[in-house]
Design a protein around this motif. Sequence first.
Motif, PDB file in Angstrom:
ATOM      1  N   ALA A   1     -51.771 -17.319 -77.035  1.00  0.00           N
ATOM      2  CA  ALA A   1     -53.023 -16.756 -77.545  1.00  0.00           C
ATOM      3  C   ALA A   1     -52.718 -15.414 -78.185  1.00  0.00           C
ATOM      4  O   ALA A   1     -51.859 -14.672 -77.715  1.00  0.00           O
ATOM      5  CB  ALA A   1     -54.029 -16.578 -76.418  1.00  0.00           C
ATOM      6  N   PHE A   2     -53.442 -15.115 -79.250  1.00  0.00           N
ATOM      7  CA  PHE A   2     -53.291 -13.843 -79.947  1.00  0.00           C
ATOM      8  C   PHE A   2     -54.592 -13.068 -79.856  1.00  0.00           C
ATOM      9  O   PHE A   2     -55.663 -13.646 -79.691  1.00  0.00           O
ATOM     10  CB  PHE A   2     -52.878 -14.094 -81.403  1.00  0.00           C
ATOM     11  N   GLU A   3     -54.498 -11.754 -79.971  1.00  0.00           N
ATOM     12  CA  GLU A   3     -55.649 -10.872 -79.770  1.00  0.00           C
ATOM     13  C   GLU A   3     -56.822 -11.215 -80.678  1.00  0.00           C
ATOM     14  O   GLU A   3     -57.965 -11.011 -80.315  1.00  0.00           O
ATOM     15  CB  GLU A   3     -55.224  -9.414 -79.970  1.00  0.00           C
ATOM     16  N   ASN A   4     -56.552 -11.779 -81.844  1.00  0.00           N
ATOM     17  CA  ASN A   4     -57.634 -12.124 -82.766  1.00  0.00           C
ATOM     18  C   ASN A   4     -58.307 -13.449 -82.407  1.00  0.00           C
ATOM     19  O   ASN A   4     -59.004 -14.028 -83.231  1.00  0.00           O
ATOM     20  CB  ASN A   4     -57.109 -12.178 -84.199  1.00  0.00           C
ATOM     21  N   GLN A   5     -58.077 -13.934 -81.181  1.00  0.00           N
ATOM     22  CA  GLN A   5     -58.663 -15.156 -80.642  1.00  0.00           C
ATOM     23  C   GLN A   5     -57.995 -16.436 -81.131  1.00  0.00           C
ATOM     24  O   GLN A   5     -58.404 -17.525 -80.764  1.00  0.00           O
ATOM     25  CB  GLN A   5     -60.180 -15.226 -80.922  1.00  0.00           C
ATOM     26  N   GLU A   6     -56.983 -16.324 -81.984  1.00  0.00           N
ATOM     27  CA  GLU A   6     -56.243 -17.492 -82.444  1.00  0.00           C
ATOM     28  C   GLU A   6     -55.331 -17.981 -81.316  1.00  0.00           C
ATOM     29  O   GLU A   6     -54.713 -17.183 -80.623  1.00  0.00           O
ATOM     30  CB  GLU A   6     -55.412 -17.098 -83.668  1.00  0.00           C
ATOM     31  N   SER A   7     -55.263 -19.293 -81.116  1.00  0.00           N
ATOM     32  CA  SER A   7     -54.343 -19.888 -80.159  1.00  0.00           C
ATOM     33  C   SER A   7     -53.457 -20.887 -80.877  1.00  0.00           C
ATOM     34  O   SER A   7     -53.894 -21.553 -81.817  1.00  0.00           O
ATOM     35  CB  SER A   7     -55.092 -20.597 -79.032  1.00  0.00           C
ATOM     36  N   ILE A   8     -52.216 -20.998 -80.416  1.00  0.00           N
ATOM     37  CA  ILE A   8     -51.267 -21.915 -81.027  1.00  0.00           C
ATOM     38  C   ILE A   8     -50.663 -22.782 -79.935  1.00  0.00           C
ATOM     39  O   ILE A   8     -50.147 -22.261 -78.938  1.00  0.00           O
ATOM     40  CB  ILE A   8     -50.162 -21.147 -81.778  1.00  0.00           C
ATOM     41  N   ASN A   9     -50.755 -24.102 -80.124  1.00  0.00           N
ATOM     42  CA  ASN A   9     -50.111 -25.052 -79.219  1.00  0.00           C
ATOM     43  C   ASN A   9     -48.661 -25.210 -79.635  1.00  0.00           C
ATOM     44  O   ASN A   9     -48.367 -25.413 -80.810  1.00  0.00           O
ATOM     45  CB  ASN A   9     -50.808 -26.415 -79.281  1.00  0.00           C
ATOM     46  N   LEU A  10     -47.776 -25.115 -78.665  1.00  0.00           N
ATOM     47  CA  LEU A  10     -46.353 -25.301 -78.912  1.00  0.00           C
ATOM     48  C   LEU A  10     -45.855 -26.468 -78.078  1.00  0.00           C
ATOM     49  O   LEU A  10     -46.078 -26.508 -76.861  1.00  0.00           O
ATOM     50  CB  LEU A  10     -45.568 -24.036 -78.550  1.00  0.00           C
ATOM     51  N   ASN A  11     -45.184 -27.409 -78.742  1.00  0.00           N
ATOM     52  CA  ASN A  11     -44.583 -28.555 -78.082  1.00  0.00           C
ATOM     53  C   ASN A  11     -43.074 -28.472 -78.247  1.00  0.00           C
ATOM     54  O   ASN A  11     -42.577 -27.622 -78.979  1.00  0.00           O
ATOM     55  CB  ASN A  11     -45.124 -29.857 -78.681  1.00  0.00           C
TER      56      ASN A  11
END
Length: 92
Positions: A51-61
């Motif tokens: 998760a990033f402070e700007n509310q963006e989330s990234i799924n990592l596989n």
Amino acid sequence: LEQEVFEQLAGNACVTIERILSKGQKSPPSGWYDQEKNEWVLVLKGKAVLAFENQESINLNEGDFINIPPHKKHKVEWTDPDSETIWLAVHY
């Protein structure tokens, strides 16, 4: 694992390479990583969500990677509680 395991594989004044093992761990709700250096992260095994402070989330596989620039506030939102997540992190 009761807590994440950090193992430095190599490093000098400019670069640090580490292996991180997670199993269900995540960052505290109030805590953000705010690092001085770039961080390139590769998920070797398992899956996670950053998760990033700007509310963006990234799924990592498995096989996914990301480069995080200095001072881009982020945290580990989720790692798989049923299987180890193995990260390779390069701080430069």
